[in-house]
Design a protein around this motif. Structure first.
Motif, PDB file in Angstrom:
ATOM      1  N   PHE A   1       0.860  -1.185   0.000  1.00  0.00           N
ATOM      2  CA  PHE A   1       0.000   0.000   0.000  1.00  0.00           C
ATOM      3  C   PHE A   1       0.889   1.225   0.000  1.00  0.00           C
ATOM      4  O   PHE A   1       1.709   1.400   0.909  1.00  0.00           O
ATOM      5  CB  PHE A   1      -0.914  -0.012   1.225  1.00  0.00           C
ATOM      6  N   CYS A   2       0.769   2.047  -1.024  1.00  0.00           N
ATOM      7  CA  CYS A   2       1.595   3.258  -1.155  1.00  0.00           C
ATOM      8  C   CYS A   2       3.078   2.937  -1.031  1.00  0.00           C
ATOM      9  O   CYS A   2       3.854   3.704  -0.435  1.00  0.00           O
ATOM     10  CB  CYS A   2       1.188   4.298  -0.110  1.00  0.00           C
ATOM     11  N   GLY A   3       3.478   1.793  -1.585  1.00  0.00           N
ATOM     12  CA  GLY A   3       4.879   1.405  -1.558  1.00  0.00           C
ATOM     13  C   GLY A   3       5.352   0.818  -0.245  1.00  0.00           C
ATOM     14  O   GLY A   3       6.539   0.513  -0.102  1.00  0.00           O
ATOM     15  N   LEU A   4       4.444   0.641   0.709  1.00  0.00           N
ATOM     16  CA  LEU A   4       4.789   0.075   2.012  1.00  0.00           C
ATOM     17  C   LEU A   4       4.260  -1.350   2.122  1.00  0.00           C
ATOM     18  O   LEU A   4       3.277  -1.711   1.468  1.00  0.00           O
ATOM     19  CB  LEU A   4       4.174   0.907   3.142  1.00  0.00           C
ATOM     20  N   ARG A   5       4.897  -2.139   2.973  1.00  0.00           N
ATOM     21  CA  ARG A   5       4.351  -3.444   3.338  1.00  0.00           C
ATOM     22  C   ARG A   5       3.581  -3.288   4.641  1.00  0.00           C
ATOM     23  O   ARG A   5       4.169  -3.021   5.694  1.00  0.00           O
ATOM     24  CB  ARG A   5       5.463  -4.483   3.506  1.00  0.00           C
ATOM     25  N   ILE A   6       2.270  -3.442   4.548  1.00  0.00           N
ATOM     26  CA  ILE A   6       1.400  -3.298   5.710  1.00  0.00           C
ATOM     27  C   ILE A   6       0.998  -4.689   6.195  1.00  0.00           C
ATOM     28  O   ILE A   6       0.453  -5.484   5.419  1.00  0.00           O
ATOM     29  CB  ILE A   6       0.135  -2.496   5.349  1.00  0.00           C
ATOM     30  N   GLU A   7       1.272  -4.993   7.449  1.00  0.00           N
ATOM     31  CA  GLU A   7       0.866  -6.282   7.989  1.00  0.00           C
ATOM     32  C   GLU A   7      -0.656  -6.380   7.987  1.00  0.00           C
ATOM     33  O   GLU A   7      -1.353  -5.442   8.385  1.00  0.00           O
ATOM     34  CB  GLU A   7       1.386  -6.458   9.414  1.00  0.00           C
ATOM     35  N   VAL A   8      -1.160  -7.528   7.540  1.00  0.00           N
ATOM     36  CA  VAL A   8      -2.604  -7.755   7.494  1.00  0.00           C
ATOM     37  C   VAL A   8      -2.892  -9.147   8.048  1.00  0.00           C
ATOM     38  O   VAL A   8      -2.466 -10.151   7.471  1.00  0.00           O
ATOM     39  CB  VAL A   8      -3.169  -7.641   6.056  1.00  0.00           C
ATOM     40  N   ASP A   9      -3.607  -9.194   9.154  1.00  0.00           N
ATOM     41  CA  ASP A   9      -3.949 -10.474   9.763  1.00  0.00           C
ATOM     42  C   ASP A   9      -5.175 -11.081   9.101  1.00  0.00           C
ATOM     43  O   ASP A   9      -5.986 -10.362   8.488  1.00  0.00           O
ATOM     44  CB  ASP A   9      -4.251 -10.285  11.253  1.00  0.00           C
ATOM     45  N   PRO A  10      -5.370 -12.392   9.206  1.00  0.00           N
ATOM     46  CA  PRO A  10      -6.623 -13.005   8.760  1.00  0.00           C
ATOM     47  C   PRO A  10      -7.814 -12.327   9.433  1.00  0.00           C
ATOM     48  O   PRO A  10      -7.734 -11.927  10.596  1.00  0.00           O
ATOM     49  CB  PRO A  10      -6.488 -14.461   9.217  1.00  0.00           C
ATOM     50  N   ALA A  11      -8.885 -12.157   8.671  1.00  0.00           N
ATOM     51  CA  ALA A  11     -10.125 -11.538   9.158  1.00  0.00           C
ATOM     52  C   ALA A  11      -9.975 -10.039   9.421  1.00  0.00           C
ATOM     53  O   ALA A  11     -10.800  -9.439  10.111  1.00  0.00           O
ATOM     54  CB  ALA A  11     -10.658 -12.240  10.400  1.00  0.00           C
ATOM     55  N   VAL A  12      -8.933  -9.418   8.869  1.00  0.00           N
ATOM     56  CA  VAL A  12      -8.782  -7.963   8.911  1.00  0.00           C
ATOM     57  C   VAL A  12      -8.922  -7.434   7.489  1.00  0.00           C
ATOM     58  O   VAL A  12      -8.431  -8.047   6.537  1.00  0.00           O
ATOM     59  CB  VAL A  12      -7.427  -7.554   9.523  1.00  0.00           C
TER      60      VAL A  12
ATOM     61  N   CYS B   1      -3.939  -5.352  14.867  1.00  0.00           N
ATOM     62  CA  CYS B   1      -3.104  -5.318  13.667  1.00  0.00           C
ATOM     63  C   CYS B   1      -2.548  -3.913  13.451  1.00  0.00           C
ATOM     64  O   CYS B   1      -1.365  -3.726  13.150  1.00  0.00           O
ATOM     65  CB  CYS B   1      -3.932  -5.774  12.471  1.00  0.00           C
ATOM     66  N   ALA B   2      -3.404  -2.899  13.622  1.00  0.00           N
ATOM     67  CA  ALA B   2      -2.977  -1.510  13.440  1.00  0.00           C
ATOM     68  C   ALA B   2      -1.879  -1.132  14.432  1.00  0.00           C
ATOM     69  O   ALA B   2      -0.963  -0.373  14.094  1.00  0.00           O
ATOM     70  CB  ALA B   2      -4.162  -0.568  13.577  1.00  0.00           C
ATOM     71  N   ARG B   3      -1.960  -1.660  15.648  1.00  0.00           N
ATOM     72  CA  ARG B   3      -0.913  -1.351  16.629  1.00  0.00           C
ATOM     73  C   ARG B   3       0.453  -1.809  16.129  1.00  0.00           C
ATOM     74  O   ARG B   3       1.453  -1.102  16.293  1.00  0.00           O
ATOM     75  CB  ARG B   3      -1.244  -1.992  17.977  1.00  0.00           C
ATOM     76  N   ARG B   4       0.505  -2.979  15.532  1.00  0.00           N
ATOM     77  CA  ARG B   4       1.796  -3.473  15.049  1.00  0.00           C
ATOM     78  C   ARG B   4       2.321  -2.615  13.905  1.00  0.00           C
ATOM     79  O   ARG B   4       3.530  -2.429  13.765  1.00  0.00           O
ATOM     80  CB  ARG B   4       1.664  -4.933  14.598  1.00  0.00           C
ATOM     81  N   ASN B   5       1.413  -2.091  13.089  1.00  0.00           N
ATOM     82  CA  ASN B   5       1.844  -1.260  11.964  1.00  0.00           C
ATOM     83  C   ASN B   5       2.169   0.176  12.375  1.00  0.00           C
ATOM     84  O   ASN B   5       3.036   0.813  11.763  1.00  0.00           O
ATOM     85  CB  ASN B   5       0.754  -1.232  10.883  1.00  0.00           C
ATOM     86  N   LEU B   6       1.486   0.691  13.396  1.00  0.00           N
ATOM     87  CA  LEU B   6       1.563   2.117  13.684  1.00  0.00           C
ATOM     88  C   LEU B   6       2.346   2.477  14.934  1.00  0.00           C
ATOM     89  O   LEU B   6       2.950   3.552  14.989  1.00  0.00           O
ATOM     90  CB  LEU B   6       0.144   2.698  13.801  1.00  0.00           C
ATOM     91  N   GLN B   7       2.339   1.633  15.940  1.00  0.00           N
ATOM     92  CA  GLN B   7       3.058   2.010  17.158  1.00  0.00           C
ATOM     93  C   GLN B   7       4.549   2.222  16.937  1.00  0.00           C
ATOM     94  O   GLN B   7       5.136   3.127  17.554  1.00  0.00           O
ATOM     95  CB  GLN B   7       2.793   0.983  18.261  1.00  0.00           C
TER      96      GLN B   7
END
Length: 274
Positions: free
Chosen positions: A62-73, A137-143
């Motif tokens: 996404f926008c050149g980044l690798r964003i972690e995405v968990d199942p069911a997210v 999931c967002a915490r892992r990407n944003l914190q």
């Protein structure tokens, strides 16, 4: 333990037979992600079963980044990159006016916030989602970026100190009408949470709730950017207008994206993206 050949025509064939339009590209990603032939077989089986590629890999581009995405997210869509682009222009137009406050509402994996941090940082970044799996999931990407992630319904979990201070409110709230969920691709309707897809009877239920409270949270000259569909955009503008926000429609044919910009104007012609 078997090593993996660089080329796996059998993987391409299985993916193509399962209906994967970009079978060659997907095969290359799966081969790159697997350390052994056994692991590759497991990944291919999951993909062939209908699991979204991003859930199989554990990340989305996404926008050149690798964003972690968990199942069911919810998997971030490429069209949402247009919302990021518009928001980044607005932030850059502020110049050296202090650190902007940005809220990624209905954040899912946090992809929008992460991309804005990368393209228009530094920011005071907050993200919120009602779904506990998405918030985790967002915490892992944003914190790691110094952002705060809040779990709860819309503005409910945001710190009170943000009220009246938000410069950019970026919202990718669900906007699919309830009756249309069954027509969505199986990857979405079977593997993504309904709360991330269902926008109510006309698809605009969440937009109404977002717009109703937005003026309380936006700073003078602040902006609300909300993704919608081309068909719904006039109604979205009307919703914003009914809540004291000016509304303009921006669209990208290339990305098949539509964003409505709602502004709290401070003086003449607050900066809007061109």
């Amino acid at each position: 333990m078997q090593t993996i050949p660089t080329q796996r025509p059998d993987v391409v064939g299985r993916l193509r037979a399962a209906g994967c339009v970009f079978a060659e590209d997907e095969a290359a990603l799966l081969v790159a992600a697997a350390a052994t032939a056994e692991e590759l077989e497991s990944l291919v089986r999951r993909r062939v079963s209908g699991l979204p590629l991003e859930h199989v890999l554990g990340w989305a581009e996404f926008c050149g980044l690798r964003i972690e995405v968990d199942p069911a997210v919810f998997v971030p869509r490429r069209r949402t990159e247009y919302l990021v682009r518009l928001a980044a222009r607005l932030l850059q137009a502020r110049g050296a006016a202090g650190t902007p406050v940005v809220v990624d509402l209905c954040c899912g994996s946090g992809a929008v916030g992460a991309a804005l941090s990368a393209t228009a940082g530094p920011l005071e970044l907050h993200a919120a989602d009602v779904d506990p799996a998405a918030a985790a999931c967002a915490r892992r990407n944003l914190q790691p970026l110094g952002a705060a992630v809040h779990e709860g319904d819309l503005y409910g979990p945001l710190p009170e100190r943000l009220r009246g201070r938000v410069d950019i409110l970026a919202v990718n709230a669900p906007y699919v009408p309830s009756g249309m969920i069954g027509t969505m691709p199986p990857e979405a309707r079977l593997h993504e949470p309904r709360v991330a897809l269902d926008g109510g009877p006309d698809g605009l239920e969440l937009q109404r709730r977002v717009a109703a409270a937005a003026p309380e949270w936006l700073a003078p000259g602040g902006h609300l950017l909300i993704e919608t569909s081309r068909r719904q955009a006039p109604q979205t503008v009307g919703i914003l207008a009914g809540n004291g926000l000016s509304g303009r429609v921006f669209s990208s044919r290339k990305l098949d994206a539509t964003v409505v910009l709602g502004s709290v104007l401070a003086g003449p012609a607050a900066g809007t993206p061109r």
